[in-house]
Scaffold this active site. Structure first.
Site, PDB file in Angstrom:
ATOM      1  N   CYS A  16      36.975  23.137  52.300  1.00  0.00           N
ATOM      2  CA  CYS A  16      35.723  23.847  52.527  1.00  0.00           C
ATOM      3  C   CYS A  16      34.611  22.837  52.769  1.00  0.00           C
ATOM      4  CB  CYS A  16      35.375  24.737  51.327  1.00  0.00           C
ATOM      5  SG  CYS A  16      33.949  25.811  51.600  1.00  0.00           S
ATOM      6  N   TYR A  22      30.991  27.704  41.399  1.00  0.00           N
ATOM      7  CA  TYR A  22      31.865  28.671  40.756  1.00  0.00           C
ATOM      8  C   TYR A  22      33.162  28.935  41.510  1.00  0.00           C
ATOM      9  CZ  TYR A  22      29.065  31.618  43.959  1.00  0.00           C
ATOM     10  OH  TYR A  22      28.417  32.139  45.041  1.00  0.00           O
ATOM     11  N   GLY A  67      39.211  28.570  50.367  1.00  0.00           N
ATOM     12  CA  GLY A  67      38.607  27.638  51.289  1.00  0.00           C
ATOM     13  C   GLY A  67      37.710  28.298  52.315  1.00  0.00           C
ATOM     14  N   ASP A 275      45.913  35.650  45.241  1.00  0.00           N
ATOM     15  CA  ASP A 275      45.182  34.393  45.404  1.00  0.00           C
ATOM     16  C   ASP A 275      44.549  33.915  44.107  1.00  0.00           C
ATOM     17  OD1 ASP A 275      43.149  36.369  45.540  1.00  0.00           O
ATOM     18  OD2 ASP A 275      41.883  35.060  46.743  1.00  0.00           O
ATOM     19  N   CYS A 315      43.805  50.780  25.835  1.00  0.00           N
ATOM     20  CA  CYS A 315      43.662  51.432  27.142  1.00  0.00           C
ATOM     21  C   CYS A 315      44.273  52.833  27.128  1.00  0.00           C
ATOM     22  CB  CYS A 315      44.328  50.590  28.227  1.00  0.00           C
ATOM     23  SG  CYS A 315      43.571  48.967  28.487  1.00  0.00           S
ATOM     24  N   CYS A 328      41.742  44.117  36.823  1.00  0.00           N
ATOM     25  CA  CYS A 328      42.460  43.047  37.518  1.00  0.00           C
ATOM     26  C   CYS A 328      43.177  42.130  36.532  1.00  0.00           C
ATOM     27  CB  CYS A 328      41.456  42.251  38.353  1.00  0.00           C
ATOM     28  SG  CYS A 328      42.157  40.810  39.182  1.00  0.00           S
ATOM     29  N   CYS A 347      35.984  44.737  30.116  1.00  0.00           N
ATOM     30  CA  CYS A 347      36.244  46.093  29.652  1.00  0.00           C
ATOM     31  C   CYS A 347      34.961  46.829  29.270  1.00  0.00           C
ATOM     32  CB  CYS A 347      37.207  46.056  28.471  1.00  0.00           C
ATOM     33  SG  CYS A 347      37.567  47.672  27.762  1.00  0.00           S
TER      34      CYS A 347
END
Length: 407
Positions: A16, A22, A67, A275, A315, A328, A347
């Site tokens: 990149c 971050y 990237g 990813d 949950c 996720c 959460c």
């Protein structure tokens, strides 16, 4: 039958031109230390596209990411389309998406993206004073002005694009500033993504957001959107909630019931399941030697995907489990392995958001359904005839006429 899947491709790997504080992918360059410059070859590109377009898909979906994928230049993306045309069949549907920091978009590249209908996602974290805090060049300069220049080239060529805003410690406390900035520029297609990065001991890094801050950000954006912009501004998360309520469709990963939805392809053809988990232990094979059908059915891939439903015991008792599905895996697992049954780090934020918005989402969903029904009735033949009481209703609901629009 095999389930449809899409590809998320890293044609420049983690390379990149920026050094955003971050960024979770920059360190993936260590996986391929044989070179400092990673670029997908024509051999890999052709093998990947030929193999994928040999599978049965309702739409062949290619996502080009990094990237920074625009390091490969306009000619690379011309070849992408040429291979798609060569290996495709008449009548097939192909969709290309490009995620970019936009600083390297030239007039030529913008023209290619417009001509071949790429949907470009531009990373922009709000006005300069928020964006430039973390999105900087290698020598520490802010990238905001260069991003706007790239957007200007896309607009000149009338290339489709949306804005992806990473919600970090820099802008999580400024939802109004971010939202109004985008809308005032006429950028009306938004994605908001939470920044949640941790160290090897699972401690949040300073630029990450807390669950509570994330939930509050979403609530404030929703309030502004609901008050005036539900028919004007598209926010992907909000659209996805409505898609689930209206059509029962789960079209974003966090709402999914299984993580076997796509594959990541690295610059050299190596394939991974996600990813966020491009790790040696999860390398499934290579596009030059493995068939997609074999990769999709591999125990390693299936096992990874099934972790999505291995959520925390809390949950099961949560009123919102039906929609968030435990969130996720990135927010539950450590990179390098971990226990999927942990609560999501976000959460509390998701609960706050759903509790604050769901009555209004349901109202919007009811309105969409009613409008569809009315539109279907308006399109029905004007002969004065009605369907039989046990025939399907012409409104498209799928119900019998007597239980829908019939008396």
């Amino acid at each position: 039958m095999p389930q449809p899947f899409s590809l998320l491709i890293k044609p420049a790997s983690a390379d990149c031109n920026l050094r955003c504080s971050y960024c979770f992918y920059l360190d993936r360059a260590r996986l391929y230390p044989e070179t400092s410059r990673h670029r997908m070859s024509d051999l890999v590109l052709a093998a990947m596209i030929r193999g994928y377009m040999g599978t049965a898909q309702p739409t062949y979906q290619f996502g080009w990411q990094g990237g920074e994928p625009t390091l490969l230049g306009a000619e690379f993306f011309r070849r992408v389309v040429q291979y798609q045309q060569r290996f495709g069949r008449d009548g097939v549907s192909v969709a290309n998406g490009l995620q970019t920091n936009a600083t390297l978009i030239t007039d030529d590249l913008a023209a290619v993206l417009a001509e071949y209908h790429f949907l470009t996602g531009v990373s922009l974290d709000g006005p300069r004073w928020l964006h430039d805090r973390y999105r900087q060049t290698a020598d520490g300069r802010g990238s905001h002005a260069e991003v706007l220049a790239g957007i200007g080239r896309l607009e000149t060529r009338r290339a489709e694009f949306n804005i992806l805003t990473l919600v970090s410690a820099a802008n999580v406390g400024e939802p109004a500033a971010v939202y109004h900035y985008l809308c005032e520029h006429g950028w009306l297609y938004h994605q908001y993504i939470p920044c949640v990065e941790s160290d090897e001991r699972r401690r949040l890094l300073p630029f990450s957001v807390s669950a509570e801050a994330w939930g509050e950000f979403l609530c404030r954006v929703f309030d502004m959107w609901y008050a005036a912009d539900t028919r004007r501004v598209s926010i992907r998360l909000f659209d996805s909630v409505l898609a689930l309520l209206v059509d029962g469709v789960r079209n974003i990963c966090p709402f999914g019931t299984n993580c076997c939805q796509y594959f990541v392809v690295e610059y050299n053809g190596d394939v991974y399941p996600c990813d966020f988990f491009v790790e040696p232990r999860l390398c499934l094979g290579n596009v030059q030697t493995a068939a997609w059908e074999v990769l999709q059915q591999s125990p390693q891939y299936r096992s990874f995907g099934e972790q999505k439903s291995c959520w925390h015991a809390d949950c099961e008792r949560c009123a919102w489990q039906w929609i968030c599905q435990g969130d996720c895996l990135k927010h539950r697992l450590c990179v390098g392995g971990g226990e999927a049954r942990q609560l999501s780090r976000l959460c509390a934020g998701w609960r706050l958001f759903f509790e604050h918005t769901m009555p209004r989402f349901r109202s919007l969903a009811a309105g969409v359904t009613a409008e569809r029904r009315q539109a279907a009735v308006s399109r029905a033949p004007s002969s004065g005839c009605s369907p039989g009481r046990n025939e399907s209703c012409p409104c498209g609901s799928g119900r019998k006429y007597k239980r829908c629009c019939g008396s």
